[in-house]
Structure formats: C-alpha cells, structure tokens
Scaffold this motif. Structure first.
Motif, PDB file in Angstrom:
ATOM      1  N   ARG A 108       0.845  -1.196   0.000  1.00  0.00           N
ATOM      2  CA  ARG A 108       0.000   0.000   0.000  1.00  0.00           C
ATOM      3  C   ARG A 108       0.873   1.235   0.000  1.00  0.00           C
ATOM      4  NH1 ARG A 108      -0.294   1.621   5.724  1.00  0.00           N
ATOM      5  NH2 ARG A 108      -2.089   2.926   5.327  1.00  0.00           N
ATOM      6  N   THR A 109       0.249   2.353  -0.343  1.00  0.00           N
ATOM      7  CA  THR A 109       0.821   3.656  -0.046  1.00  0.00           C
ATOM      8  C   THR A 109      -0.020   4.217   1.092  1.00  0.00           C
ATOM      9  OG1 THR A 109      -0.648   4.816  -1.569  1.00  0.00           O
ATOM     10  CG2 THR A 109       1.413   3.972  -2.452  1.00  0.00           C
ATOM     11  N   PRO A 110       0.472   5.213   1.769  1.00  0.00           N
ATOM     12  CA  PRO A 110      -0.324   5.810   2.870  1.00  0.00           C
ATOM     13  C   PRO A 110      -1.704   6.251   2.404  1.00  0.00           C
ATOM     14  CG  PRO A 110       1.923   6.622   2.968  1.00  0.00           C
ATOM     15  CD  PRO A 110       1.822   5.813   1.711  1.00  0.00           C
ATOM     16  N   GLU A 111      -1.773   6.711   1.149  1.00  0.00           N
ATOM     17  CA  GLU A 111      -3.074   7.209   0.679  1.00  0.00           C
ATOM     18  C   GLU A 111      -3.823   6.171  -0.149  1.00  0.00           C
ATOM     19  OE1 GLU A 111       0.163   9.771   1.210  1.00  0.00           O
ATOM     20  OE2 GLU A 111      -0.149   8.656  -0.644  1.00  0.00           O
ATOM     21  N   GLY A 112      -3.076   5.250  -0.767  1.00  0.00           N
ATOM     22  CA  GLY A 112      -3.698   4.363  -1.738  1.00  0.00           C
ATOM     23  C   GLY A 112      -4.342   3.141  -1.106  1.00  0.00           C
ATOM     24  N   THR A 113      -5.215   2.494  -1.889  1.00  0.00           N
ATOM     25  CA  THR A 113      -5.879   1.272  -1.436  1.00  0.00           C
ATOM     26  C   THR A 113      -4.870   0.138  -1.373  1.00  0.00           C
ATOM     27  OG1 THR A 113      -7.845   1.983  -2.603  1.00  0.00           O
ATOM     28  CG2 THR A 113      -7.744  -0.339  -1.991  1.00  0.00           C
ATOM     29  N   PRO A 114      -4.868  -0.619  -0.287  1.00  0.00           N
ATOM     30  CA  PRO A 114      -3.955  -1.767  -0.227  1.00  0.00           C
ATOM     31  C   PRO A 114      -4.289  -2.741  -1.343  1.00  0.00           C
ATOM     32  CG  PRO A 114      -4.977  -1.360   1.904  1.00  0.00           C
ATOM     33  CD  PRO A 114      -5.665  -0.487   0.945  1.00  0.00           C
ATOM     34  N   ARG A 115      -3.256  -3.344  -1.910  1.00  0.00           N
ATOM     35  CA  ARG A 115      -3.474  -4.308  -2.966  1.00  0.00           C
ATOM     36  C   ARG A 115      -2.721  -5.579  -2.645  1.00  0.00           C
ATOM     37  NH1 ARG A 115      -4.438  -2.573  -8.276  1.00  0.00           N
ATOM     38  NH2 ARG A 115      -4.254  -4.779  -8.756  1.00  0.00           N
ATOM     39  N   ARG A 552      -6.090 -13.265  15.210  1.00  0.00           N
ATOM     40  CA  ARG A 552      -7.402 -13.743  14.755  1.00  0.00           C
ATOM     41  C   ARG A 552      -8.552 -12.941  15.347  1.00  0.00           C
ATOM     42  NH1 ARG A 552      -9.635 -19.887  14.364  1.00  0.00           N
ATOM     43  NH2 ARG A 552     -11.758 -19.474  15.022  1.00  0.00           N
ATOM     44  N   GLU A 553      -8.489 -12.774  16.648  1.00  0.00           N
ATOM     45  CA  GLU A 553      -9.615 -12.099  17.306  1.00  0.00           C
ATOM     46  C   GLU A 553      -9.750 -10.668  16.792  1.00  0.00           C
ATOM     47  OE1 GLU A 553      -9.496 -12.735  21.523  1.00  0.00           O
ATOM     48  OE2 GLU A 553     -10.956 -11.123  21.850  1.00  0.00           O
ATOM     49  N   GLY A 554      -8.623 -10.000  16.663  1.00  0.00           N
ATOM     50  CA  GLY A 554      -8.659  -8.615  16.212  1.00  0.00           C
ATOM     51  C   GLY A 554      -9.185  -8.500  14.795  1.00  0.00           C
ATOM     52  N   VAL A 555      -8.780  -9.401  13.922  1.00  0.00           N
ATOM     53  CA  VAL A 555      -9.252  -9.366  12.536  1.00  0.00           C
ATOM     54  C   VAL A 555     -10.751  -9.625  12.477  1.00  0.00           C
ATOM     55  CG1 VAL A 555      -9.157 -10.638  10.354  1.00  0.00           C
ATOM     56  CG2 VAL A 555      -7.032  -9.954  11.474  1.00  0.00           C
ATOM     57  N   VAL A 556     -11.183 -10.607  13.236  1.00  0.00           N
ATOM     58  CA  VAL A 556     -12.627 -10.932  13.231  1.00  0.00           C
ATOM     59  C   VAL A 556     -13.415  -9.731  13.722  1.00  0.00           C
ATOM     60  CG1 VAL A 556     -14.382 -12.358  14.324  1.00  0.00           C
ATOM     61  CG2 VAL A 556     -12.308 -13.421  13.433  1.00  0.00           C
ATOM     62  N   ASP A 557     -12.929  -9.104  14.792  1.00  0.00           N
ATOM     63  CA  ASP A 557     -13.646  -7.929  15.308  1.00  0.00           C
ATOM     64  C   ASP A 557     -13.672  -6.810  14.280  1.00  0.00           C
ATOM     65  OD1 ASP A 557     -12.465  -8.309  18.748  1.00  0.00           O
ATOM     66  OD2 ASP A 557     -14.141  -9.220  17.647  1.00  0.00           O
ATOM     67  N   ALA A 558     -12.545  -6.616  13.607  1.00  0.00           N
ATOM     68  CA  ALA A 558     -12.470  -5.547  12.595  1.00  0.00           C
ATOM     69  C   ALA A 558     -13.474  -5.806  11.480  1.00  0.00           C
ATOM     70  CB  ALA A 558     -11.057  -5.471  12.029  1.00  0.00           C
ATOM     71  N   LEU A 559     -13.636  -7.044  11.119  1.00  0.00           N
ATOM     72  CA  LEU A 559     -14.583  -7.365  10.037  1.00  0.00           C
ATOM     73  C   LEU A 559     -16.016  -7.212  10.522  1.00  0.00           C
ATOM     74  CD1 LEU A 559     -12.863 -10.493   8.470  1.00  0.00           C
ATOM     75  CD2 LEU A 559     -13.012  -8.200   7.519  1.00  0.00           C
ATOM     76  N   LYS A 560     -16.260  -7.673  11.718  1.00  0.00           N
ATOM     77  CA  LYS A 560     -17.629  -7.594  12.235  1.00  0.00           C
ATOM     78  C   LYS A 560     -18.082  -6.145  12.326  1.00  0.00           C
ATOM     79  CE  LYS A 560     -18.316 -11.866  14.742  1.00  0.00           C
ATOM     80  NZ  LYS A 560     -18.167 -12.596  15.986  1.00  0.00           N
ATOM     81  N   ALA A 561     -17.125  -5.259  12.584  1.00  0.00           N
ATOM     82  CA  ALA A 561     -17.493  -3.843  12.707  1.00  0.00           C
ATOM     83  C   ALA A 561     -17.884  -3.252  11.365  1.00  0.00           C
ATOM     84  CB  ALA A 561     -16.319  -3.072  13.306  1.00  0.00           C
ATOM     85  N   ARG A 562     -17.550  -3.940  10.277  1.00  0.00           N
ATOM     86  CA  ARG A 562     -17.757  -3.324   8.965  1.00  0.00           C
ATOM     87  C   ARG A 562     -18.583  -4.163   7.999  1.00  0.00           C
ATOM     88  NH1 ARG A 562     -13.220  -1.832  11.090  1.00  0.00           N
ATOM     89  NH2 ARG A 562     -12.478   0.304  10.845  1.00  0.00           N
ATOM     90  N   ASN A 563     -19.007  -5.349   8.390  1.00  0.00           N
ATOM     91  CA  ASN A 563     -19.650  -6.213   7.408  1.00  0.00           C
ATOM     92  C   ASN A 563     -21.166  -6.225   7.505  1.00  0.00           C
ATOM     93  OD1 ASN A 563     -20.169  -7.764   9.639  1.00  0.00           O
ATOM     94  ND2 ASN A 563     -19.114  -9.595   8.906  1.00  0.00           N
ATOM     95  N   ARG A 733     -15.374  -2.849   0.717  1.00  0.00           N
ATOM     96  CA  ARG A 733     -14.283  -3.837   0.744  1.00  0.00           C
ATOM     97  C   ARG A 733     -12.939  -3.127   0.691  1.00  0.00           C
ATOM     98  NH1 ARG A 733     -17.898  -6.726  -2.609  1.00  0.00           N
ATOM     99  NH2 ARG A 733     -16.818  -6.121  -4.526  1.00  0.00           N
ATOM    100  N   GLU A 734     -12.836  -2.090  -0.102  1.00  0.00           N
ATOM    101  CA  GLU A 734     -11.573  -1.327  -0.157  1.00  0.00           C
ATOM    102  C   GLU A 734     -11.278  -0.701   1.190  1.00  0.00           C
ATOM    103  OE1 GLU A 734     -11.406   0.199  -4.770  1.00  0.00           O
ATOM    104  OE2 GLU A 734     -10.924   1.603  -3.156  1.00  0.00           O
ATOM    105  N   ASP A 735     -12.326  -0.179   1.817  1.00  0.00           N
ATOM    106  CA  ASP A 735     -12.155   0.463   3.119  1.00  0.00           C
ATOM    107  C   ASP A 735     -11.635  -0.534   4.143  1.00  0.00           C
ATOM    108  OD1 ASP A 735     -14.169   1.449   5.779  1.00  0.00           O
ATOM    109  OD2 ASP A 735     -12.569   2.698   4.950  1.00  0.00           O
ATOM    110  N   VAL A 736     -12.193  -1.732   4.101  1.00  0.00           N
ATOM    111  CA  VAL A 736     -11.758  -2.793   5.027  1.00  0.00           C
ATOM    112  C   VAL A 736     -10.288  -3.111   4.778  1.00  0.00           C
ATOM    113  CG1 VAL A 736     -11.972  -5.265   5.453  1.00  0.00           C
ATOM    114  CG2 VAL A 736     -14.006  -3.836   5.434  1.00  0.00           C
ATOM    115  N   GLN A 737      -9.922  -3.211   3.493  1.00  0.00           N
ATOM    116  CA  GLN A 737      -8.539  -3.539   3.186  1.00  0.00           C
ATOM    117  C   GLN A 737      -7.593  -2.468   3.710  1.00  0.00           C
ATOM    118  OE1 GLN A 737      -7.712  -5.243  -0.846  1.00  0.00           O
ATOM    119  NE2 GLN A 737      -9.921  -5.115  -1.086  1.00  0.00           N
ATOM    120  N   LYS A 738      -7.992  -1.209   3.613  1.00  0.00           N
ATOM    121  CA  LYS A 738      -7.126  -0.110   4.103  1.00  0.00           C
ATOM    122  C   LYS A 738      -6.942  -0.243   5.610  1.00  0.00           C
ATOM    123  CE  LYS A 738      -7.924   3.669   0.909  1.00  0.00           C
ATOM    124  NZ  LYS A 738      -8.751   4.737   0.510  1.00  0.00           N
TER     125      LYS A 738
END
Lengths: 894, 233
Positions: A108-115, A552-563, A733-738
């Motif tokens: 990623r770049t600081p501004e760009g979408t992670p790829r 794992r727990e942190g990723v799951v929580d991050a997804l739950k907050a946005r899905n 989805r892009e937002d989640v990836q960032k």
C-alpha cells in the motif's frame, strides 16, 4: 473381319478421361461446389484449431528458456536446503545461480488502497536473461545489487522495490516514492513495464514487485506466508544438456532425503505451465474433429447421391463403346477433384479463421505475443490428407457397384446400382472400417491421451447415430401415418421421404450442431452463475489469509465492525505434506518433474493430489453444506452438537489421531476409509487414520478443507488462520482492506469479485471458441440441406407441376415447402437443445457439483435462429422451382 | 453381316428356375441388309438387341458380327468393338442431359478414336439437319430433334451395323416418318447394316428382311429382298 481402327492408346484414353472429368465438373459444378464447401468447413475447423495449437506450441518452444528465466529450475514451497543449492552450484555445467522467493503480500501507499501483490525477492545471478524485463530506468533489474546500491545511496536504510507500472500509476507513485509491503517501507527504484518470464496463468493473484532477497528477509516476508515459493534458477554452459542436470540434481536431492523440491528444465516447465492452454486446444481440437467427421459424412453422402444419379450416363457411355473402367475413372476423378477442392479450400479458410477468429478469442490466455511466422495450415496437412483419402475411399465401393451394373438393365429402366454381391459388401465394409480407423487415429492423435481420444471419437459417432436414428424414426412414422395428415404436411413429408438419406443426414447435422452449441452455453452458465452470485449475504466475497493466531480475534472484530452483520468464518490452517499412505512413502515432487513431457501417466491425478502442499484444518463440527457420507465405524451414539446437528467427533477431551477427507478429493488422491496418512508438518511427522468421508457444497463459498483433523492432532502445530466474510460493496471492501493493512500489514486480502471477473472472461473466450466451431457445423448442415435441394430440383419441379395440374394452389405448395424445412431443421434441432439441457444438468450436478437452475433462453434463441436460417436457405434454394410454369415442365418431361 | 448360332438367353430368378427369354435363335444376315425384328411386347426383341450390341452376353450360342465372334471377346475388346462397329439408337433417345447436342455426338466420335471428333460431330449433326442446334442441350430440343441427335451419334463413327430399338416409338407420326426416312437414307448412303426393333408393321415392312419373334423364338422370317438373301433357322 477385324475392327476398322486400333483401340485407343493408353495416352489417348487417359486424355479422354481427363476431358470427360473436366466436362463433368463443369456441368455439375453447382451441386459439386456444395459438397466441396461442406467438406471445406470441416477441414477449416480443424485446420484453424491445429494451426492455433501449433502456433502456441512454437511460441512456447521458442521462449521456454526466456519464460523460465534459466535452463533448470528447482522450486519448493519451503526454503530450499543450502545443501541442495550448493550441489547445484557445484555442477560443472552451472554458469549462474539465481534465487527467487515469491510471496503474496499486501502492499500500500499511505493514501492508496492496499493491494494484494506478488513479491519476487531476488538474489544471486538474477536475471538469467538480460532484456527479459522492460523497466524504467532501463537497467534497474539487470542485477539484484541495483536494488541494494540505490537504497544504500538514497533510501536511508529502506530496501528498494521495482513496482508494476500499472499499479504505480493507480497509486500515483513514481520512482523515488515509497510504498509499504506487509507494513515494511520500501523505496521505489524502478517501474516494471513488461516482462516475459511470467506464470502461464491469467489468475495470478496480483501485480509483481521486485525486491532484494536480503531486504525481503529483513521484512520477514520470506517463508512465513501461506503462499510462498522458492525457486533456484540455473544457467548452464552452452552445449550442456538440461535433462542431464535435472537427473543429477534429482539424484542429489533423493540422496539428501529431500522429497518435496520439484526439479525441471525449461522445456518441461513450459509444457507443464501451458497445460491449461494445451488442454483447451485439445478440447477445441476434439470439437473441430467432430465437425470434420460430420461435414465429411455430409460430403460423402452427397457425393454418393450424385454418383447414383450418374447410372444412366454410365450405361450410355458403355453403350457407345466406352471400356468399363472409363466411366468409373471419370467419376473417381470427379470425386477426387471435389475432395481436393474441399480440402485445399478448407486449409486456406482455416488459416484465415485462425488469424481472424481464434487468436483474438483465446490467444489472450497466453501472455506472450504469438509467433506470427507459423503457417498453421502445415499442422493440419496430415488431417487434410487423411480426409481426402477417406472421402475417396468411401466412394469406391459404390463406384465398383456402378461399374458392375449391367448397362442393359439401366437402359431398360433400372435406377439402382447392382448390389455388388459378396465382393461388393466386403469392399464396403473394408472401406468403412478403414475410414473409421483413420478417424479414430485422428481423434487419438489430437487428444491428451489415447483413452480420452477414443472416448470422444466413440461419443461423436454415437451421438450422430442417435440423432440419425431419431430422424429416421420420425420420417418412417410420418410415412406410415401420412394419409391422416393435412395436405401441406403430407406433401412436405413426401418430399423428405423422397430423399430420405440426405434428409436424415441434414437433420442429424442440425441436431448435433445445436446440441454442441447449447451444451457449451449451458455448462458455461452453470459454472458462472453460482460464481456470479457474490451479492448474497450468506456467501463470503472477501478472504483473508496469513492471519496469525494472535491476530485472529482482532481481525474478526475488525470485520464484524464493517460487514453489516454478516457472518465471519475463521478457520485455523496448518500446512503439511502427505508423506505416506498406509506406510508407503509418497514419491515426492522430486520425481514428479522427471517424467518426460507428453508421456502419459495414468496415475498422474492421484500423484498430483497427494504431492501438492496440503492445507489442513481442525474442528469437531460440520459446516453449512457439509455432511458425513460414510464413517469407518458408526458410533453407537450419534455425535451431535448443542443444536442437534451431526458433528465429526464428540466434543470431548479424548485425543484421536483421526482425519476426515472430502470424498471427491479422496477419490482423486486414492484414499479410502481406514487408510493411515502420515503428514509432515514442518518437519514433524504426524499420523492419522481416515475415519470419515464428507461431501462439501463448495458453491456456498464458505471456507472449507479437503482434510479436517481432530483438534487434538493439530491444535499445537504451527498455523495461520483463514478468515472470510461478506462485504456488500466494492467501496466497503476497499475500506476494510485499508484498515486491515494498517493494523495487520502481514494479512493478505483476496477480493473474490475480481477473481470471478477473470474466470468469467476466460470461460467466455472458451465458450465463444466452441460456439464458433459449432457454427461451422451448423453451416455445413445448411450446405447439405441446400445440396440436397439442388439435387432434387428436377423431381421437385415435376411434382409441383403435376400438383398444379391437379389444382393445387401456390399457397399450398409454399406451406409444404416451409413445413419441409421446418422438419429438417426444427425437429432434430429441438431434440439437440433438449439433449444438451439434460446432459448439462447431469454434468453440472455430477462433475461441477452445482445446483444452478437452467436458463433456457439462450437455447431457445439458438433453436429459433437455426430453424429460421434453415427455412430461409431452403426457400431460397427452391424459389425458382415454385416460379416455373407447369406446362413447360410437363412438356420437357414428355 | 450378322450370324447368330443357337443363341439363347436365360435370366436368373431368385428362388425359382431361370427364366428363358430367348431360345435357339439362329440367323444369317448378309452385308448391308436392313433387317427388322417384330413381335409383341415381352417376346424378347429388346433382349435380342442387347445381345447384338454386346451389352449382354448370351447364355448359349454364338454371335458373329462381320466375322468377329463377339461372345468370345473380353469386356474391353467388346467395348472397343462396339465403339467402332456398332451404332445404337434407343427409343427414349438416351442422350446425356448435361451435354449439348455437339457434346453428345462428339463423345461417340472420341470413343471411336476419330482424330478430329469435333469436326466429325459437327458434320454428323449437319447431316441430320441440326447444324443450327449444336449448342443446345437435349432439354431444349424437341423429341424429333433429340432422336436426330441420337442418330447422328450412332453414325458418326461410321459403324458397319446400326441397331435401333423402337427409334420412332416416342415420336408423333409425322416426326416418326421423318426420322425413319433419315435413318434409312443415311444407312443406305453409308452401306451400313441395319437391325430395327419395332412393333410397327409398316416400318418393319420397309426393311428387306423381317424376323418374327414369338415367345423367345424366331417364328418365321420374311425375306422380301430381290435376292432373298435372308435365311431362317
């Protein structure tokens, strides 16, 4: 007394024969052109496909070394032992060694979408071939040290990276800028514009980035991710034989007890890498051969009918004193001329179709520019010669019967050739047998293996016979019931019965062409429809790999907050190798790469299934769409969870060295209930017994595994997690990836929608290519139809003249004409669409394991289109017949 | 010209005894004679003509044409003999439909080994009054014209024997008369022997010798030539 002048000399006889052939060709040119055109379409189909195949093979052959990036490759999904690397370096023929580690990571770049990107960490004598990479600046990838030296001068400690130019553009990053890879900053020292040494897959997970291997090690990118591959590329001295080096290195690896590295040279590697494209070419070749068989049958049948109509002429020739062989030789010459014209035209047309149609449709599957100096038609010369010979051979028995027919009988009114007796039947069987053998040989030659070739040949013949039998039954049925039918219908069927063989053939061709076209369309839709349904909340469309246990727990929580409340599926994943089955060591990839290209391996599927890197998980429960189909020992008490659903094992503390295997994978890998499997988990040997087989519904897109172990077996093993969820919009989805890239830079994110798009593009190209071939078949069926109409013009005119003299109106005759061509194209075409629908259902449920519902709209469109064209062609061929005045016709016939 | 010695022809019948169409036919016909064969339908006339043309082989007996035993010739030799020595005119003309009038006649000339077949064919057509129709296909010719093309074709190779199977059977009376006159005049001009199959008694009467065939046998022969040259079996 003796004849007044000596017999014709051989030279004069030959000259006469040639002149008569020419006259016959000119006088019969209209119908003979139809037969030649019919044959040309079939030859064109196979010529186009063969030529394309040859073009691909030649392109790959010329570039195989360039594509690999060296002469010999050693690769593994783990770090190669230094002992093996040293063994390779010590080889006397080795002139250079390049080490490349390939990982999938998030950048990623600081501004760009992670790829998701594919990082190539290089060192040693990389690249083996200068000029294989087109970069800006031009020489930045000429040596790995360019990546380091720039960093030492400029970057203040950051490693250097060469970034894919398109990715850099989307990020608005240029040389001198910086990006992060898995959270580690890198300075952009160059842009990758193009390169030749790429994987032969359009499903690469992301654009390429190049870094120095030392920097990749520092950034902890090497060896710690789920998708990792290390490649050692050897450059050999001129004149060295790569296969010898491969053999020596394989011995060295085995001597060191190494079983997992794969060792191959550039030609083998290119062959393996292009397997998908070659299999596609095989598939298209089989379809093209089916087209050739059927168009050849059309041409042969038409020529047979034409020869029969020459019987009166033969009798006249004989009555005038022609030797028995002369009319036979003339007609044989005509047949040969038609066959030659069809074959040559087909080769030329095929070459044009290859360039104009096939290359644009499927050429993009090969990331190289196809060699343009390949004359594709040369690849089809063997088929062309076989086609010519077979067609002529098929006409010989009939010619012999015509020759044997008493001219006196014909002059008295006989219209059928003599039976030919026993010798005639033997000749017919022999000719037919040789023709079948030649065709079978062609199918086998253009198939991945002999069994597949013979199977497809048999399937083509069987399909044709089925359609033919159906058509004959239909004609016979209506002939028996004709008096009960309305006049227009009766007349239409009478015309069909008058030329039953041609009509039946035309119907069979129409049915088969629609069958092939619809089958491809239905299967494509079955494959893509479930893939396209990514909008359903229950279906995950975002997958996260390389999630560490602590994350794992942190990723799951991050997804739950946005899905938006969708489910999150998280599974532990342990990478392992299947080391042995029932105590017998699996061979290992060391010998997998040893088999010469093209040599059939009947156990290849089993070996590949066993030798691949396995991903195991562990749990007690069964997932949605998953069920146990067979257990080794049925438990006395069913194992159920709190919700009453069946589980794999009771959720208790009893340790069990047991594993459950997905049933299709078990079949591929040759595993059965009760087998003891030994896994190598990062050097530790773990054994487990197969105690159940499962069926998995893969179309729900939830993560699942071929191998599920009891938790007690793998809970403590080195592992990562696979997490999946559904996120509705691409922006979300892009937002989640960032967000994830900032907090969990090592986690790679796969967006399923992008992959689905690429699969759809691929399958569309394949389907289009197959439809193109099937359209040639449809074209041939129309030609056979038109040729049949032309052949029966005279009798049709007489019939219509008689009907008119009896008071039949134009409307009745027009109706009967339309109905006639409706039968010819419509009935078997309908049967073809129905057969395709049924077969595609079976294929989808048994092989693709999908439940997609069938959309008949494409089939209906094709059917009505084909019938419409049939009617138009038939009408145009007969229009002039309808316009003739009955008095003229009847006077001519008297 | 023509000698038949005990000629018989049987046709096989599946599942039954062979059918005898001709039995013990013997004839001795001198050079350049015009001979008619008369009889009812099914009496064996056409079969006899086929045997004389060499299109079929007799089951018994010998056939000599101008001294050549055609029954002993091989198929190739028989074809050559027919091309050069025998001309045939059929009831339904039997022209090749996709050849022009010239093409039909030229074919016979080529098979007869004539050096300039095109010129010979054109001349033959001119002789039958069809010089202006050489480029016409049979479908554009009337029945009478088609039969005249057939006559030209039969005579272009200057055969020594002309076989005619009901040559006027498909023509109206006027045309029939014209065609028959033409036939007889051309034959007389060339000195060609003639064997004519007909059920028309008037036409038959115009031949020098009349052979009556009844149930496959020669019932009697009428020889009205001044020299009474024909002799029955």
């Amino acid at each position: 007394m003796t004849p007044s002048s000596p017999p014709l000399s051989a030279r004069r006889s030959a000259s006469l024969a040639l002149r008569l052939i020419a006259r016959e060709l000119i006088s019969q040119r209209v119908r003979l052109v139809f037969y030649a055109a019919c044959l040309a379409l079939g030859v064109a189909a196979i010529a186009a496909v063969s030529g394309f195949s040859a073009q691909v093979q030649e392109t790959v052959r010329r570039n195989s070394r360039l594509l690999l990036g060296g002469d010999v490759e050693i690769q593994d999904v783990r770090l190669l032992p230094s002992t093996l690397v040293e063994a390779a370096r010590a080889r006397p023929e080795t002139r250079g060694l390049a080490l490349i580690d390939e990982v999938v990571a998030m950048a990623r770049t600081p501004e760009g979408t992670p790829r998701l990107v594919s990082v190539h960490a290089v060192s040693g004598d990389f690249p083996s071939t200068k000029g294989a990479h087109i970069t800006t600046p031009a020489n930045v990838l000429d040596s790995p040290e360019n990546l380091r030296s720039q960093t030492a001068e400029q970057a203040g400690g950051m490693g250097g990276v060469v970034v894919d130019a398109d990715l850099a553009r989307s990020w608005n990053v240029s040389v001198g800028g910086s990006i992060e890879i898995s959270g580690t900053p890198f300075r952009v020292v160059g842009l990758l514009v193009d390169e030749l040494s790429r994987d032969f897959t359009s499903l690469a997970l992301g654009p390429r980035l190049y870094v120095h291997r030392d920097d990749a090690l520092k950034a902890n990118l090497v060896g710690n991710t789920s998708r990792f591959r290390e490649r050692l590329l050897l450059t050999l001295a001129p004149g060295a034989v790569p296969q010898d080096t491969v053999d020596a290195l394989q011995k060295a690896a085995l001597a060191q007890g190494l079983r997992s590295p794969r060792i191959s040279h550039h030609e083998t590697n290119a062959g393996t890498s292009t397997r998908p494209l070659r299999n596609l070419a095989f598939f298209l070749a089989q379809v093209a051969l089916s087209t050739l068989v059927l168009t050849g049958l059309g041409a042969a049948s038409g020529l047979g009918e034409y020869l029969r109509t020459r019987l009166p002429d033969i009798a006249i020739y004989r009555a005038l004193g022609a030797r028995p062989w002369l009319p036979t030789a003339v007609l044989l010459g005509v047949v040969a001329a038609v066959a030659a014209t069809g074959v040559v035209s087909g080769l030329v047309l095929g070459e044009a179709l290859r360039v104009v149609v096939l290359v644009p449709l499927v050429g993009g599957l090969l990331p190289l520019s196809l060699a343009t100096d390949v004359v594709g038609a040369v690849a089809a010369l063997d088929i062309a010669a076989a086609t010519f010979g077979t067609l002529v051979l098929l006409c010989v028995p009939l010619l012999l019967r015509l020759q044997k027919t008493s001219p006196a009988d014909v002059l008295r009114g006989a219209r059928e050739p003599a039976s030919g007796g026993v010798s005639g039947r033997i000749a017919a069987w022999l000719a037919g047998g040789i023709a079948l053998a030649v065709l079978a040989a062609l199918f086998v030659r253009h198939a991945p293996n002999p069994k597949a070739g013979l199977l497809l040949f048999a399937a083509t013949v069987a399909l044709f016979l089925v359609f033919r039998a159906f058509a004959r039954a239909l004609v016979s049925f209506f002939a028996r019931n004709e008096t009960r039918l309305p006049p227009a219908l009766r007349l239409s069927l009478a015309e069909i019965s008058a030329r039953k063989e041609t009509a039946v053939l035309s119907m069979a061709l129409a049915g088969l062409s629609l069958f092939l076209t619809c089958l491809v369309q239905f299967v494509k839709d079955d494959l893509l429809t479930p893939l396209g349904e990514t909008s359903a909340r229950g279906k995950p469309n975002l997958y996260l790999v390389d999630v560490q246990p602590s994350q794992r727990e942190g990723v799951v929580d991050a997804l739950k907050a946005r899905n938006g409340g969708a489910d999150v599926y998280a599974s532990p994943m342990v990478r392992a190798r299947l080391a042995a089955v029932n105590g017998k060591e699996t061979e290992g990839r060391v010998t997998l790469g040893a088999r010469p290209l093209g040599e059939p391996d009947p156990e290849e599927e089993t070996r590949r299934a066993r030798e691949r890197e396995q991903n195991l998980t562990y749990r007690f429960t069964l997932g949605e769409g998953e069920r146990v189909v067979e257990r080794l020992d049925e438990p006395s008490v069913p194992t159920l969870d709190a919700q009453g659903r069946e589980t794999l094992w009771p959720a208790d503390a009893t340790p069990r060295a047991e594993v459950s295997v997905e049933k299709a994978f078990a079949k591929r890998a040759g595993l059965a209930l009760g087998d003891t499997l030994a896994f190598d988990v990062q050097g530790v040997r773990v054994e487990a017994k197969v105690t159940s087989l499962r069926s998995v519904s893969w179309q729900n897109w939830r993560p699942n595994f071929f191998l599920v172990a009891h938790p007690s077996l793998l809970e403590g093993a080195p592992q990562m997690n696979l997490v999946a969820t559904h996120i509705s919009t691409s922006e979300a989805r892009e937002d989640v990836q960032k967000t994830l890239a900032q907090s969990f830079p090592n986690v790679s994110v796969l967006d399923a929608a992008a992959i689905v798009r690429r699969v759809a593009d691929l399958s569309t190209g394949v389907a289009e290519a197959t439809r193109f071939l099937a359209s040639l078949l449809l074209g041939a069926s129309l030609l056979v139809l038109a040729a049949g109409v032309v052949a029966t013009r005279a009798s049709r005119m007489r019939h219509y003249a008689i009907l008119r003299s009896l008071g039949a109106r134009d409307k009745l005759l027009s109706q009967s004409l339309i109905l006639e061509f409706l039968w010819l194209g419509g009935v078997s075409g309908f049967a073809g669409v129905v057969a395709a629908a049924v077969l595609s259902r079976v294929f989808a449920s048994e092989f693709l394991e999908v439940d997609a519902s069938l959309s008949l709209a494409p089939g209906a469109l094709l059917f009505f289109g084909a019938v419409g064209v049939n009617i138009v062609v038939g009408w145009l061929s007969c229009a002039s017949v309808l316009r003739r005045k009955p008095a003229e016709v009847l006077r001519e016939g008297s | 010209m023509l000698q038949l010695e005990g000629v018989g022809k049987d046709f096989p019948v599946p599942g039954a005894a062979a059918l005898t169409i001709l039995e013990n036919v013997s004839l001795d016909v001198p050079q350049s004679t015009s001979l008619s064969i008369v009889g009812r339908s099914g009496s064996g006339k056409s079969t006899l003509l086929s045997l004389l043309a060499g299109l079929e082989r007799p089951t018994r007996g010998r056939i000599l044409i101008h001294g050549t035993d055609i029954t002993s010739l091989s198929e190739n030799a028989l074809s050559d003999f027919r091309a050069r020595n025998v001309g045939i005119v059929f009831q339904n003309f039997q022209l090749l439909p996709h050849f022009t009038a010239l093409g039909n006649v030229m074919l016979a000339a080529e098979l007869a080994g004539i050096d300039s077949p095109r010129e010979a064919a054109a001349a033959a057509l001119s002789e039958v009054g069809l010089a202006a129709r050489t480029d016409h296909s049979p479908v554009r010719l009337s029945g009478g014209e088609q039969q005249r093309v057939a006559i030209a074709r039969a005579l272009v190779g200057t055969p020594r024997l002309l076989l005619c199977d009901e040559p006027t059977g498909n023509l109206d009376p006027d045309n029939a008369e014209h065609v028959f006159e033409l036939l007889m005049s051309l034959r007389a001009k060339r000195g060609t022997g003639l064997v004519l199959i007909t059920h028309d008694a008037q036409l038959a009467a115009r031949c020098e010798v009349r052979v009556h065939v009844e149930r496959g046998r020669v019932s009697h022969v009428d020889d009205t030539s001044p020299e009474k040259r024909g002799t029955p079996s």
